[in-house]
Each structure stands twice: as structure tokens, then as C-alpha cells.
Design a protein around this motif. Structure first.
Motif, PDB file in Angstrom:
ATOM      1  N   GLY A   1       4.906  18.170   1.271  1.00  0.00           N
ATOM      2  CA  GLY A   1       4.693  16.634   1.942  1.00  0.00           C
ATOM      3  C   GLY A   1       4.718  15.486   1.428  1.00  0.00           C
ATOM      4  O   GLY A   1       3.500  14.745   0.233  1.00  0.00           O
ATOM      5  N   SER A   2       6.168  14.893   1.000  1.00  0.00           N
ATOM      6  CA  SER A   2       6.469  13.655   0.742  1.00  0.00           C
ATOM      7  C   SER A   2       6.203  13.678  -0.703  1.00  0.00           C
ATOM      8  O   SER A   2       6.399  14.389  -1.436  1.00  0.00           O
ATOM      9  N   GLY A   3       5.845  12.505  -0.489  1.00  0.00           N
ATOM     10  CA  GLY A   3       5.516  11.337  -2.073  1.00  0.00           C
ATOM     11  C   GLY A   3       3.853  12.416  -3.126  1.00  0.00           C
ATOM     12  O   GLY A   3       4.265  12.865  -3.942  1.00  0.00           O
ATOM     13  N   GLY A   4       3.233  12.407  -2.048  1.00  0.00           N
ATOM     14  CA  GLY A   4       2.309  13.578  -2.846  1.00  0.00           C
ATOM     15  C   GLY A   4       2.077  14.816  -3.085  1.00  0.00           C
ATOM     16  O   GLY A   4       1.860  15.545  -3.842  1.00  0.00           O
ATOM     17  N   ALA A   5       3.233  15.313  -2.427  1.00  0.00           N
ATOM     18  CA  ALA A   5       3.805  16.322  -3.128  1.00  0.00           C
ATOM     19  C   ALA A   5       5.132  16.469  -4.565  1.00  0.00           C
ATOM     20  O   ALA A   5       4.847  17.078  -5.079  1.00  0.00           O
ATOM     21  N   LEU A   6       5.861  15.710  -3.709  1.00  0.00           N
ATOM     22  CA  LEU A   6       6.824  14.610  -5.369  1.00  0.00           C
ATOM     23  C   LEU A   6       6.256  14.713  -6.271  1.00  0.00           C
ATOM     24  O   LEU A   6       6.642  15.092  -7.220  1.00  0.00           O
TER      25      LEU A   6
ATOM     26  N   CYS B   1      -4.944  17.085   0.656  1.00  0.00           N
ATOM     27  CA  CYS B   1      -4.776  15.676   0.333  1.00  0.00           C
ATOM     28  C   CYS B   1      -4.765  15.448  -0.537  1.00  0.00           C
ATOM     29  O   CYS B   1      -6.334  15.005  -0.895  1.00  0.00           O
ATOM     30  N   ALA B   2      -4.697  15.324  -1.961  1.00  0.00           N
ATOM     31  CA  ALA B   2      -5.268  14.995  -3.231  1.00  0.00           C
ATOM     32  C   ALA B   2      -5.188  13.498  -3.300  1.00  0.00           C
ATOM     33  O   ALA B   2      -4.403  12.549  -2.353  1.00  0.00           O
ATOM     34  N   HIS B   3      -6.303  12.605  -4.098  1.00  0.00           N
ATOM     35  CA  HIS B   3      -6.277  11.346  -4.477  1.00  0.00           C
ATOM     36  C   HIS B   3      -5.831  10.998  -5.983  1.00  0.00           C
ATOM     37  O   HIS B   3      -5.285  11.769  -6.158  1.00  0.00           O
ATOM     38  N   PRO B   4      -6.078   9.517  -6.453  1.00  0.00           N
ATOM     39  CA  PRO B   4      -5.500   9.388  -7.094  1.00  0.00           C
ATOM     40  C   PRO B   4      -5.839   9.976  -8.102  1.00  0.00           C
ATOM     41  O   PRO B   4      -4.677  10.447  -9.515  1.00  0.00           O
ATOM     42  N   GLU B   5      -7.388  10.506  -8.325  1.00  0.00           N
ATOM     43  CA  GLU B   5      -7.996  11.147  -9.441  1.00  0.00           C
ATOM     44  C   GLU B   5      -7.473  12.491 -10.104  1.00  0.00           C
ATOM     45  O   GLU B   5      -7.143  13.137 -11.156  1.00  0.00           O
ATOM     46  N   GLY B   6      -6.896  12.576  -8.481  1.00  0.00           N
ATOM     47  CA  GLY B   6      -5.875  13.964  -8.450  1.00  0.00           C
ATOM     48  C   GLY B   6      -4.666  13.784  -9.207  1.00  0.00           C
ATOM     49  O   GLY B   6      -4.109  15.069 -10.165  1.00  0.00           O
TER      50      GLY B   6
ATOM     51  N   ILE C   1       4.843  23.832 -17.914  1.00  0.00           N
ATOM     52  CA  ILE C   1       3.931  23.779 -16.665  1.00  0.00           C
ATOM     53  C   ILE C   1       4.966  24.302 -15.736  1.00  0.00           C
ATOM     54  O   ILE C   1       5.904  24.576 -15.202  1.00  0.00           O
ATOM     55  N   VAL C   2       3.824  24.889 -15.030  1.00  0.00           N
ATOM     56  CA  VAL C   2       3.999  25.706 -13.176  1.00  0.00           C
ATOM     57  C   VAL C   2       3.383  24.932 -12.336  1.00  0.00           C
ATOM     58  O   VAL C   2       1.961  25.212 -12.636  1.00  0.00           O
ATOM     59  N   THR C   3       3.494  24.169 -11.909  1.00  0.00           N
ATOM     60  CA  THR C   3       2.945  23.648 -10.664  1.00  0.00           C
ATOM     61  C   THR C   3       3.565  23.872  -8.703  1.00  0.00           C
ATOM     62  O   THR C   3       4.532  24.724  -8.590  1.00  0.00           O
ATOM     63  N   PHE C   4       2.920  24.532  -8.604  1.00  0.00           N
ATOM     64  CA  PHE C   4       2.298  24.596  -6.518  1.00  0.00           C
ATOM     65  C   PHE C   4       1.910  23.919  -5.501  1.00  0.00           C
ATOM     66  O   PHE C   4       1.206  22.965  -6.191  1.00  0.00           O
ATOM     67  N   VAL C   5       2.791  23.121  -4.858  1.00  0.00           N
ATOM     68  CA  VAL C   5       3.164  22.561  -4.296  1.00  0.00           C
ATOM     69  C   VAL C   5       2.324  23.184  -2.424  1.00  0.00           C
ATOM     70  O   VAL C   5       3.041  24.109  -2.544  1.00  0.00           O
ATOM     71  N   ASP C   6       1.322  22.469  -2.144  1.00  0.00           N
ATOM     72  CA  ASP C   6       1.010  23.155  -1.188  1.00  0.00           C
ATOM     73  C   ASP C   6       0.022  21.825  -0.530  1.00  0.00           C
ATOM     74  O   ASP C   6      -1.391  21.570  -0.520  1.00  0.00           O
ATOM     75  N   THR C   7       0.682  20.943  -0.337  1.00  0.00           N
ATOM     76  CA  THR C   7      -0.342  19.165   0.151  1.00  0.00           C
ATOM     77  C   THR C   7       0.481  19.085   1.630  1.00  0.00           C
ATOM     78  O   THR C   7       2.100  18.936   1.773  1.00  0.00           O
ATOM     79  N   PRO C   8      -0.277  18.070   2.640  1.00  0.00           N
ATOM     80  CA  PRO C   8       0.420  17.463   4.236  1.00  0.00           C
ATOM     81  C   PRO C   8       0.679  16.698   3.640  1.00  0.00           C
ATOM     82  O   PRO C   8       2.068  15.853   3.945  1.00  0.00           O
ATOM     83  N   GLY C   9       0.777  15.827   2.566  1.00  0.00           N
ATOM     84  CA  GLY C   9       0.509  14.870   2.317  1.00  0.00           C
ATOM     85  C   GLY C   9      -0.344  13.994   1.235  1.00  0.00           C
ATOM     86  O   GLY C   9      -1.893  14.511   1.529  1.00  0.00           O
ATOM     87  N   ALA C  10      -0.259  12.981   0.365  1.00  0.00           N
ATOM     88  CA  ALA C  10      -1.358  12.718  -0.446  1.00  0.00           C
ATOM     89  C   ALA C  10      -1.900  11.725   0.259  1.00  0.00           C
ATOM     90  O   ALA C  10      -2.045  10.862   1.468  1.00  0.00           O
ATOM     91  N   TYR C  11      -3.921  11.328   0.387  1.00  0.00           N
ATOM     92  CA  TYR C  11      -4.701  11.086   1.340  1.00  0.00           C
ATOM     93  C   TYR C  11      -4.387   9.593   1.475  1.00  0.00           C
ATOM     94  O   TYR C  11      -4.396   8.323   0.390  1.00  0.00           O
ATOM     95  N   PRO C  12      -5.068   9.184   2.693  1.00  0.00           N
ATOM     96  CA  PRO C  12      -4.328   8.298   3.386  1.00  0.00           C
ATOM     97  C   PRO C  12      -6.044   7.498   3.302  1.00  0.00           C
ATOM     98  O   PRO C  12      -6.421   7.957   5.190  1.00  0.00           O
ATOM     99  N   GLY C  13      -6.454   6.867   2.355  1.00  0.00           N
ATOM    100  CA  GLY C  13      -8.038   6.244   2.770  1.00  0.00           C
ATOM    101  C   GLY C  13      -7.815   4.923   1.656  1.00  0.00           C
ATOM    102  O   GLY C  13      -7.346   4.643   0.928  1.00  0.00           O
ATOM    103  N   ILE C  14      -9.315   4.709   2.333  1.00  0.00           N
ATOM    104  CA  ILE C  14      -9.585   3.077   1.709  1.00  0.00           C
ATOM    105  C   ILE C  14      -9.411   3.841   0.154  1.00  0.00           C
ATOM    106  O   ILE C  14      -8.935   2.552  -0.278  1.00  0.00           O
ATOM    107  N   GLY C  15     -10.611   4.505  -0.512  1.00  0.00           N
ATOM    108  CA  GLY C  15     -10.842   4.228  -1.758  1.00  0.00           C
ATOM    109  C   GLY C  15      -9.119   5.264  -2.344  1.00  0.00           C
ATOM    110  O   GLY C  15      -9.403   4.810  -3.414  1.00  0.00           O
TER     111      GLY C  15
ATOM    112  N   GLY D   1       0.863  -1.524   0.131  1.00  0.00           N
ATOM    113  CA  GLY D   1       0.003   0.472   0.125  1.00  0.00           C
ATOM    114  C   GLY D   1       0.865   1.360  -0.055  1.00  0.00           C
ATOM    115  O   GLY D   1       1.777   1.226   0.389  1.00  0.00           O
ATOM    116  N   PHE D   2       0.515   1.745   0.202  1.00  0.00           N
ATOM    117  CA  PHE D   2       0.844   4.095  -0.009  1.00  0.00           C
ATOM    118  C   PHE D   2       0.941   4.353   1.720  1.00  0.00           C
ATOM    119  O   PHE D   2       2.166   4.127   1.387  1.00  0.00           O
TER     120      PHE D   2
END
Lengths: 282, 348
Positions: free
Chosen positions: B225-230, B155-160, B178-192, A229-230
């Protein structure tokens, strides 16, 4: 070869594997089925319980021994060793932790890489070692994985990476994070060159390793019941404050949600890898 | 003067601001022209206290304002890593949509990943920065409570991530930077998120961004935050706003794992240990530049923060325009390839 019918995760019940610690002694109680099993028999069975097929966690050296044709493994990048670039200290300093892990495992870091033959097929083999700081990816793991990918690209060798890791190594902070970009970018080049990458996911593969090279295999195999998992289950539970579905994040669950190609028992790993290498024409 | 969500270390500044506000009120009373005061001729308006001298008040206000500026500069030049994290998370800190409004013209938002849905935590669209047409990609936390919940607090989901990548490929096809603005505590940790392949979505972004044949510039504007930012920051040039943070995990997550518990003390230690400030990241070679914030942080003067960011982006795009786009992936590869710290002894 016929594949055993895939069990749904609801059938797999609560017999989910737990910690990797193999107790000392001639006999041991299998965490999968609770039976007393003869240790030597389990070890001779690729560290798989002969009763319930529970896959014990194994270190990189044992994995290489199982995967490579006898005497064919030629280690590479063995001169790499970790540093403590941030002078990181939690309850223990990173420098002390590294030393303790090195003494405990006899390894320099959490990765073993080299060329090998798998059932007579030449391949670049790279294995993360769970026994060393939970197989976490710092600069050395990132560098060895990247060089493995580059070597596979240059020599036109099929690449097999066996992952088992808690994710990016916190003690190297941002530098660990960058290993995710580095390894993934190297895989883009392997892909551009038409190379083959078989990713094998073992229990557990999570965090920054899953979110980089481990999920980028052209073909992805997972060992039975491996946690993949992630985010870790605990983090998810704390975030959503709900019970997690049974079998959640286990290999069979990932197969159902389309995230891996096959769940492959350890005993079939070599032949399955050889088969894919043959189909790829590498 | 606007009141801000009060951070502990800002207390001296807030005290000065309160005194300025009091004096201003006094000045308004004092400044009210007394000539037109008697509404009813013949009736004396009671003067409870003698009117203060408006000139003296003005001088005092001026003095306090200077003191405030100095205090702000002092406090913000020596933020601890933990304080930096708090500033980066300040609820009034400008976000991707704010910067788009402040520095872009003609924003043409694009939605959906064509696979599952549209993630509001990821904002994507064409826009113009100055005269340059670009694709903007950025995490979004949301401004109102409702929006924040819909965005899962950034916290973005995979679809993001998949939406971001799909549009980035479009930008490559159109030859747009491409210009990207990074601003996340991390990618969303959830079931979906797990079911739909959070790890795979991020991993694919890392791989594909590394080989896009168009210039990419990224800036961490708040939390990195982490891979969600990268996942949207594999770029030719990477910068951080002065008080942003960027690391492998949030200090709270790190404290919970390595210190076995997250509390004020361990969070502080983790923030320190993670080397997450802009200066640390510059030293480690993870970022190429620090974009300065106005005194007291971007939330005190979003226009100026936006202007600073715009200048940096424009400079980078100008430089990258002279590079043949087909050689960009090789350069980008080298940029990330050299990151890491290890020793190597020759083996023979």
C-alpha cells in the motif's frame, strides 16, 4: 532582516485558511479574517490578504510570475503531456477529466518548469500547479520534476521546487507511486553532485509529494499556515477517532516539530531564496 | 483438515472440504477393527447402521480431494482484483516473521531507530538464506490480536522506516545484500506519526535506498500500500507473490475519495481500476517477476510459498553478486527512471 516572532499554533486560533476558490467580483470576503477586501489590492499584494496576511492559493503561472525576475523565465519540458495508461475510470474517465482540466486551466498537466533568475541568481525553477487536478503527481509531473533535478545537477544550478499538491495521482496508480522513487533517486544524484535544493511548501502539500521530493530539500520553506502532511487530516481523524490538535499539520506546527526550516511569508520568499543561494555558494 | 477463514469465493472449495471431513470420520468408524470390539463378551454391540465399505470411502475421498485441488486451482487462477486484495489480507497468510522462520537460519534481530523508539511493525535483522548472509527488512502485521494492535496492523511509524534505513546502511557497510518483505496497507496516519515526520522518513528512505551500494531485492508478500510500501522497496529487483497487491492507495481509500464513498461496490470498482494485481504490475514494468503461490494461496501451504520465494531471492542475489556494488545505484536509478507513461512532442 528580522523575522517576526513565531506564533505558537495555539495562538493562531481557528482562522485557518480554507478552500482556494477566489470568488469573482471586485470585492471578496477573506476566508482568513472575514473582512471584505478589494480584489485588485489583494492581487497586487501577491494574492495575500492585506488585512490578515491570509495567503490565497495561486496557480503555477502566477507563482512563476511572482518568483522569477521579470522576463527571465525560460520554460522547459513543455512538450510533455499525460496519457491514460490504465484506461482509468471512476465516476468520470481519466481521459475526460484530463481534457476538462486542460480546458479549464489552459495547462497540459500540473507542473511548470524552467530556468529563471531569482533576484539575479540563476536557478532551476519547478512549480506544481494546484489548479490542475489538485497538483497531483502522475507521470508528467514526475518526469518534469525529475528532469528539473537532472538539469540542475548537470548545469550546477540551484534547484527551487514549489510544491502544492494533494499527492500522487490515483488515476495513474502504480505509475504515480513510482514517480516518488524516481524523483527521490534523482535528488540523491543532485546531492552527490553537491547541488542545492530549496523546497518551498505551500498550502496544501500532502501525500506522495510530501513523502518524496518535497521533504527532501536541503532547506525547506513553508508559506504561513500551509497545510503540510503525509496523511490528510480527515484520514487521520477517521483512523484515530479523536479531535486533532489545533493548528495540526499547519506550517507553524511543522516548524515547532522540527520539520521545516522557516515559515516564510510570500513577500519574503524571493529574498530568502536568494539568501540561501548565496550562502550555499552555488 | 484445517479450517480457514472463509472467503466468499472459496465456498465451493470449503463445501468439498466439509464432505471430505465427514467421509474421513465415517472411514475412521468403519476402519475400526471389529475383532477387538466386544469389550464384554456375550453382549452384542448394537449396530445402528451397516458399516460402509472402507474401500469405497477411500475411493470417494480420493475423488473429492482431486476435485478440491481442481476447484482451488480454478478459483485461484481467476481471482478478481477485489478477491486478490482479500487473499492478500487473509489473517492466516504468512507474514515476514513466518518467512524468516521458514527460509532463514540464525536470525539476529536488530531493534530501534536510535531516535525515538522501536516500531514492531518493522522487522529488521541479519539472517542467512541458504549460505548467503543478508539483512532482512519487512513490515509485520502481527499474529495475535495483541500483536496486531501493537503493530498497528502493519502500518509502520516513522521510527520503523528510520530503523530500516539505519540497518540498511549497516548492511551496506558490511557488504551484505538486503532482502525486503513488503506487507502493509500503508504507513500509519496518526498524530505522532505526522509530528515525527512520516513523510520525511519515507522520502529519506526512497532517496537513500536509491544510492545504497549493496544489492537490494524486494518482494511484496501481501499488501503493497502506497508510500508505506515503497519506503522499503526501492530495489534492484522487485517481485510480487502471485496474490499480493501493490498500488498507490488501497481500494477503500481510493473509493472513498474518487467515488465519494467506500462500500462493497465501489471497493470492487476501485480495486479493478487501480491495476493492483501482480500481473498488472508486471505489465506496467513496476515489478520484474511474479513468484507463484501454492494452489489456494500462500496461507494453505506456507512452506511451499517460502520455498518459491527463497528460490527467487537466491537467483536474484546470485545474479547481482556478479555486479560491481559501486555500479548498483546507477542501474537502480535507470530501473526507476524509465517508469511512467507520457507523450512528448518536440518543442523548438
Amino acid at each position: 532582516m528580522t523575522q517576526a516572532p513565531a506564533k505558537s499554533w495555539t495562538e493562531l486560533k481557528a482562522q485557518t485558511p480554507r478552500k482556494n476558490s477566489i470568488p469573482e467580483g471586485l470585492w471578496l470576503r477573506c476566508p482568513g479574517c472575514g473582512q471584505m477586501i478589494y480584489r485588485k489590492q489583494m492581487e497586487a499584494n501577491l494574492h495575500v490578504c492585506p488585512e490578515c496576511q491570509h495567503h490565497y492559493r495561486i496557480g503555477a503561472v502566477e507563482r512563476v510570475r511572482q518568483m522569477a525576475d521579470p522576463g527571465s523565465f525560460e520554460p522547459m519540458f513543455t512538450g510533455l503531456s499525460p496519457t491514460d495508461p490504465l484506461a482509468f475510470r471512476d465516476l468520470k474517465s481519466y481521459a475526460d477529466r484530463l481534457l476538462a482540466e486542460q480546458i479549464k486551466t489552459g495547462q497540459v498537466d500540473a507542473v511548470v518548469a524552467g530556468t529563471a533568475f531569482v533576484k539575479g541568481r540563476a536557478a532551476m525553477l519547478c512549480v506544481l500547479d494546484l489548479s490542475f487536478m489538485m497538483g497531483s503527481m502522475g507521470s508528467v509531473v514526475g518526469e518534469a520534476v525529475t528532469r528539473s533535478i537532472e538539469t540542475a545537477t548537470e548545469r550546477n544550478l540551484p534547484l527551487v521546487i514549489v510544491s502544492g499538491s494533494g499527492g500522487a495521482r490515483m488515476q495513474e496508480a502504480g505509475l504515480s507511486l513510482m514517480q516518488m522513487a524516481k524523483t527521490s533517486a534523482a535528488l540523491a544524484r543532485l546531492d552527490d553532485a553537491g547541488g542545492l535544493f530549496i523546497s518551498v511548501l505551500t498550502d496544501p502539500t500532502t501525500g506522495g509529494v510530501t513523502a518524496s521530493f518535497a521533504m527532501l530539500g536541503d532547506v525547506i520553506f513553508a508559506e504561513p499556515k500551509a497545510l503540510i502532511g503525509f496523511a490528510g487530516p480527515r484520514v487521520i481523524q477517521q483512523t484515530i477517532r479523536q479531535e486533532l490538535p489545533e493548528g495540526f499539520q499547519r506550517a507553524e506546527y511543522l516548524l515547532q516539530s522540527g520539520m521545516v526550516d522557516r515559515v516564510v511569508p510570500r513577500a519574503e520568499l524571493r529574498s530568502e531564496i536568494a539568501r540561501v543561494i548565496d550562502y550555499s555558494g552555488r | 483438515m484445517a479450517s480457514y477463514y472463509q472467503l466468499e469465493f472459496e465456498k465451493p472449495v470449503v463445501e468439498i472440504e466439509q464432505r471430505i471431513a465427514e467421509l474421513e470420520q465415517k472411514a475412521r468408524r468403519a476402519g475400526a477393527p471389529p475383532a477387538e470390539a466386544p469389550a464384554y463378551p456375550g453382549i452384542e454391540t448394537p449396530e445402528a447402521e451397516p458399516l460402509p465399505d472402507p474401500a469405497a470411502i477411500a475411493v470417494e475421498i480420493e475423488r473429492l480431494r482431486e476435485q478440491r485441488e481442481a476447484e482451488l486451482a480454478r478459483v485461484y487462477s481467476s481471482l478478481s482484483p477485489r478477491d486478490t486484495v482479500l487473499v492478500a489480507r487473509h489473517p492466516k497468510r504468512p507474514q515476514t516473521r513466518d518467512y524468516v522462520e521458514l527460509m532463514c537460519k540464525d536470525f539476529c534481530e536488530l531493534h530501534g531507530d536510535r531516535r525515538f523508539g522501536d516500531d514492531p511493525a518493522m522487522v529488521v535483522g541479519f539472517a542467512r538464506i541458504g549460505s548467503t548472509k543478508v539483512l532482512v527488512v519487512g513490515h509485520y502485521k502481527g499474529r495475535t490480536t495483541k500483536e496486531r494492535i501493537a503493530c498497528h496492523f502493519g502500518c509502520a511509524h516513522p521510527e520503523g522506516y528510520r530503523k530500516a534505513l539505519a540497518k540498511m546502511k549497516l548492511a551496506e557497510k558490511f557488504g551484505l545484500p538486503i532482502v525486503t518483505f513488503v506487507d502493509t496497507p500503508g504507513a500509519y496516519p496518526g498524530i505522532g506519526a505526522e509530528q515525527r515526520g512520516q513523510a520525511e522518513a519515507i522520502a529519506v528512505n526512497l532517496r537513500e535506498m536509491s544510492r545504497l551500494k549493496t544489492p537490494i531485492v524486494s518482494i511484496v508478500i501481501g499488501e503493497g500500500g502506497s508510500g508505506g510500501a515503497l519506503g522499503i522497496a526501492v530495489a534492484d529487483r522487485v517481485a510480487m507473490l502471485e496474490h499480493a497487491w501493490y498500488s498507490v492507495i488501497s481500494p477503500e481509500g481510493c473509493a472513498a475519495i474518487l467515488w465519494k464513498q467506500a462500500n462493497d461496490q465501489t471497493n470492487q470498482l476501485a480495486a479493478q481500476a487501480l491495476k493492483l494485481t501482480a500481473r498488472d504490475n508486471l505489465e506496467l514494468g513496476i515489478i520484474d517477476a511474479i513468484v507463484p503461490e501454492p494452489p489456494g494461496g500462500a496461507h494453505r501451504d506456507p512452506q511451499r510459498a517460502a520455498a518459491n520465494i527463497e528460490r527467487w531471492i537466491t537467483d536474484q542475489l546470485h545474479e547481482l553478486r556478479s555486479v560491481n556494488p559501486s555500479t548498483l545505484p546507477a542501474r537502480r536509478y535507470e530501473r526507476f527512471r524509465k517508469l511512467g507513461s507520457y507523450t512528448e512532442v518536440p518543442v523548438g
